[in-house]
Design a protein around this motif. Structure first.
Motif, PDB file in Angstrom:
ATOM      1  N   THR A  12       9.024 -39.717  15.652  1.00 35.84           N
ATOM      2  CA  THR A  12      10.288 -39.751  14.937  1.00 35.84           C
ATOM      3  C   THR A  12      10.036 -39.338  13.495  1.00 35.84           C
ATOM      4  N   TYR A  13      10.877 -38.456  12.999  1.00 34.59           N
ATOM      5  CA  TYR A  13      10.680 -37.851  11.677  1.00 34.59           C
ATOM      6  C   TYR A  13      12.021 -37.816  10.973  1.00 34.59           C
ATOM      7  N   SER A  14      12.128 -38.510   9.859  1.00 32.96           N
ATOM      8  CA  SER A  14      13.405 -38.652   9.182  1.00 32.96           C
ATOM      9  C   SER A  14      13.272 -38.343   7.701  1.00 32.96           C
ATOM     10  N   THR A  15      14.125 -37.447   7.197  1.00 35.60           N
ATOM     11  CA  THR A  15      14.213 -37.198   5.759  1.00 35.60           C
ATOM     12  C   THR A  15      15.681 -37.286   5.362  1.00 35.60           C
ATOM     13  N   LEU A  16      16.000 -38.270   4.537  1.00 37.75           N
ATOM     14  CA  LEU A  16      17.353 -38.506   4.059  1.00 37.75           C
ATOM     15  C   LEU A  16      17.346 -38.484   2.544  1.00 37.75           C
ATOM     16  N   ASN A  17      18.289 -37.757   1.972  1.00 37.89           N
ATOM     17  CA  ASN A  17      18.330 -37.590   0.523  1.00 37.89           C
ATOM     18  C   ASN A  17      19.743 -37.852   0.002  1.00 37.89           C
ATOM     19  N   PRO A  18      20.049 -39.109  -0.401  1.00 39.73           N
ATOM     20  CA  PRO A  18      21.373 -39.395  -0.968  1.00 39.73           C
ATOM     21  C   PRO A  18      21.576 -38.668  -2.294  1.00 39.73           C
ATOM     22  N   GLN A  19      22.767 -38.156  -2.507  1.00 34.73           N
ATOM     23  CA  GLN A  19      23.124 -37.500  -3.760  1.00 34.73           C
ATOM     24  C   GLN A  19      24.525 -37.952  -4.156  1.00 34.73           C
ATOM     25  N   HIS A  20      24.634 -38.621  -5.303  1.00 38.05           N
ATOM     26  CA  HIS A  20      25.924 -39.156  -5.749  1.00 38.05           C
ATOM     27  C   HIS A  20      26.175 -38.748  -7.197  1.00 38.05           C
ATOM     28  N   PRO A  21      27.010 -37.745  -7.432  1.00 38.85           N
ATOM     29  CA  PRO A  21      27.719 -36.938  -6.430  1.00 38.85           C
ATOM     30  C   PRO A  21      26.833 -35.823  -5.891  1.00 38.85           C
ATOM     31  N   ALA A  22      27.236 -35.242  -4.780  1.00 35.83           N
ATOM     32  CA  ALA A  22      26.503 -34.098  -4.238  1.00 35.83           C
ATOM     33  C   ALA A  22      26.680 -32.894  -5.155  1.00 35.83           C
ATOM     34  N   PRO A  23      25.622 -32.151  -5.410  1.00 30.95           N
ATOM     35  CA  PRO A  23      25.753 -30.982  -6.275  1.00 30.95           C
ATOM     36  C   PRO A  23      26.489 -29.851  -5.587  1.00 30.95           C
ATOM     37  N   ARG A  24      27.247 -29.103  -6.354  1.00 28.85           N
ATOM     38  CA  ARG A  24      27.925 -27.936  -5.788  1.00 28.85           C
ATOM     39  C   ARG A  24      26.994 -26.736  -6.000  1.00 28.85           C
ATOM     40  N   LYS A  25      25.998 -26.636  -5.148  1.00 29.96           N
ATOM     41  CA  LYS A  25      24.989 -25.587  -5.272  1.00 29.96           C
ATOM     42  C   LYS A  25      24.732 -24.976  -3.904  1.00 29.96           C
ATOM     43  N   TRP A  26      23.932 -23.919  -3.876  1.00 29.52           N
ATOM     44  CA  TRP A  26      23.790 -23.141  -2.642  1.00 29.52           C
ATOM     45  C   TRP A  26      23.181 -23.929  -1.491  1.00 29.52           C
ATOM     46  N   THR A  27      22.409 -24.965  -1.796  1.00 29.71           N
ATOM     47  CA  THR A  27      21.810 -25.762  -0.724  1.00 29.71           C
ATOM     48  C   THR A  27      22.837 -26.631  -0.001  1.00 29.71           C
ATOM     49  N   TYR A  28      24.062 -26.669  -0.518  1.00 33.03           N
ATOM     50  CA  TYR A  28      25.162 -27.372   0.147  1.00 33.03           C
ATOM     51  C   TYR A  28      26.235 -26.386   0.611  1.00 33.03           C
ATOM     52  N   TRP A  43      30.548 -33.739   6.060  1.00 31.89           N
ATOM     53  CA  TRP A  43      31.658 -34.272   5.294  1.00 31.89           C
ATOM     54  C   TRP A  43      31.958 -33.239   4.202  1.00 31.89           C
ATOM     55  N   GLN A  44      33.211 -32.746   4.161  1.00 35.11           N
ATOM     56  CA  GLN A  44      33.514 -31.724   3.170  1.00 35.11           C
ATOM     57  C   GLN A  44      34.996 -31.719   2.848  1.00 35.11           C
ATOM     58  N   ILE A  45      35.293 -31.262   1.615  1.00 35.74           N
ATOM     59  CA  ILE A  45      36.679 -31.202   1.166  1.00 35.74           C
ATOM     60  C   ILE A  45      37.082 -29.764   0.841  1.00 35.74           C
ATOM     61  N   GLU A  46      36.166 -28.819   1.005  1.00 36.41           N
ATOM     62  CA  GLU A  46      36.468 -27.410   0.843  1.00 36.41           C
ATOM     63  C   GLU A  46      35.698 -26.633   1.900  1.00 36.41           C
ATOM     64  N   GLN A  52      29.861 -32.068   1.133  1.00 34.89           N
ATOM     65  CA  GLN A  52      29.333 -33.158   0.319  1.00 34.89           C
ATOM     66  C   GLN A  52      28.161 -33.865   1.004  1.00 34.89           C
ATOM     67  N   THR A  53      28.164 -33.810   2.340  1.00 30.98           N
ATOM     68  CA  THR A  53      27.092 -34.448   3.124  1.00 30.98           C
ATOM     69  C   THR A  53      26.892 -33.680   4.413  1.00 30.98           C
ATOM     70  N   CYS A  54      25.638 -33.574   4.834  1.00 37.22           N
ATOM     71  CA  CYS A  54      25.347 -33.133   6.196  1.00 37.22           C
ATOM     72  C   CYS A  54      24.385 -34.130   6.822  1.00 37.22           C
ATOM     73  N   PHE A  55      24.519 -34.308   8.116  1.00 40.87           N
ATOM     74  CA  PHE A  55      23.625 -35.195   8.873  1.00 40.87           C
ATOM     75  C   PHE A  55      23.379 -34.554  10.231  1.00 40.87           C
ATOM     76  N   CYS A  56      22.098 -34.329  10.545  1.00 44.05           N
ATOM     77  CA  CYS A  56      21.724 -33.712  11.821  1.00 44.05           C
ATOM     78  C   CYS A  56      20.640 -34.532  12.505  1.00 44.05           C
ATOM     79  N   SER A  57      20.758 -34.654  13.797  1.00 44.09           N
ATOM     80  CA  SER A  57      19.749 -35.337  14.604  1.00 44.09           C
ATOM     81  C   SER A  57      19.404 -34.453  15.795  1.00 44.09           C
ATOM     82  N   ALA A  58      18.124 -34.071  15.896  1.00 45.45           N
ATOM     83  CA  ALA A  58      17.670 -33.201  16.982  1.00 45.45           C
ATOM     84  C   ALA A  58      16.634 -33.926  17.837  1.00 45.45           C
ATOM     85  N   GLN A  59      16.651 -33.618  19.120  1.00 47.24           N
ATOM     86  CA  GLN A  59      15.659 -34.145  20.049  1.00 47.24           C
ATOM     87  C   GLN A  59      14.903 -32.970  20.674  1.00 47.24           C
ATOM     88  N   LEU A  60      13.600 -32.958  20.481  1.00 47.59           N
ATOM     89  CA  LEU A  60      12.756 -31.902  21.019  1.00 47.59           C
ATOM     90  C   LEU A  60      11.866 -32.485  22.110  1.00 47.59           C
TER      91      LEU A  60
END
Length: 332
Positions: free
Chosen positions: A155-171, A207-210, A215-223
């Protein structure tokens, strides 16, 4: 592994840099510190390009199109938005340049396949950076995996809270790509350790308003790997997350390894002990040095473009699984 012509200069390689962000700055520092490379020009965000050009006493170029056209460059280093990696790499290779590109090689699998073929055709280096394979976590795992016996779950988990989320290309959906494509290192680390994948399942939520930025993405994959190992990979960032996490657990019949941030524990039977994990600093410099070692001395590199391409195919399978709700089989 590669077949390439020697550099144009026997003393130093003339380099152009595309990008002005975190990775680009580390590349610039590494290139400046190695006497075998001569950083000539930079292209990217106009304001930041001017600042970096002045800092490093190099030329500021208006666009990456102009940079790859230059005759005074032997190597192009691509550290810009994921969406543009493939087209810049293609243009540079077609102009006879060696290429270093931060992962992913391209967002589209077909485009990446064409680039791997093109690099061989024009006899130039195409190196896709995967510094996760050089870091302390990965080296610790490789050192201790054999003690765990038959492996069955990761199991491998990387979670990065951002408050507020930046409006940048990685989002941005288009610029970053599907999360496991943009964050390809999460999958590539496991593929390097455990081999090829048989099936992929994946679920996603935004989660997005435009339309373009979330503002948030969450992905869970099973390999499910060919050897029977099952891995769950979780990647998330943004405003709806509340606890930062960087954790990887490997479970085998004889014991397990738990990596949690900068700490690591090895469990064998009834014994649990702390094991050392080296720092993550200096990895861009290490990658850069290895590329120059390869170009000048034919020293082996730690990854091939074909390996990165396979990771991209697995990442693309997570996208297809998430959008269809179906299990994707990867065996050809």
């Amino acid at each position: 592994m590669y077949n390439h012509k020697p550099p144009l200069s026997t003393n130093s390689l003339r380099v152009g840099l595309v990008g002005t962000g975190y990775a680009a700055k580390h590349r610039a520092e590494a290139l400046r510190q190695d006497p075998r490379s001569d950083l000539i020009a930079i292209a990217g965000n106009p304001q930041r390009t001017a600042i970096l050009a002045q800092k490093y006493a190099i030329e500021s170029v208006n666009s990456w199109h102009q940079l790859v056209e230059r005759e005074d460059l032997d190597l192009v280093v691509i550290c810009t938005t994921n969406q543009n990696h493939g087209k810049i790499a293609r243009a540079a290779l077609e102009k006879g340049k060696h290429v270093i590109v931060e992962y992913p090689l391209a967002i589209d699998v077909k485009e990446a396949e064409e680039l791997v073929i093109l690099a061989k055709t024009v006899n130039k280096l195409l190196h896709v950076e995967h510094i996760e394979l050089l870091g302390g976590w990965h080296q610790t795992l490789k050192q201790h995996l054999e003690q765990l016996g038959d492996l069955f779950y990761v199991t491998y988990s990387t979670l990065n809270p951002q408050h507020p989320a930046p409006r940048k290309w990685t989002y941005n959906h288009e610029m970053f790509g599907f999360p496991f494509i943009g964050a390809l290192s999460r999958l590539n680390r496991l593929l390097d350790l455990f081999g090829q994948v048989f099936t992929v399942n994946c679920h996603q939520r935004y989660w997005q308003i435009e339309p373009d930025y979330y503002q948030t993405c969450f992905c869970s994959a099973q390999l499910c790997f060919d050897g029977g190992l099952l891995a769950q990979v979780i990647y998330g960032k943004g405003e709806t997350l509340w606890q930062s996490e960087r954790k990887l657990e490997v479970h085998g019949e004889n014991g397990g390894i738990i990596l949690d941030g900068d700490t690591a524990m090895l469990i064998l039977g009834q014994e649990t002990k702390s094991i050392e994990v080296s720092a993550r600093r200096g990895l861009f410099a290490k990658d850069t040095t290895m590329v120059l070692d390869y170009l000048f001395d034919a020293s082996p590199l730690y990854i091939t473009p074909e390996q990165s391409l396979y990771a991209l195919k697995v990442a693309d399978a997570t996208y297809r699984a998430a959008t269809t709700g179906l299990t994707v089989f990867l065996k050809e």
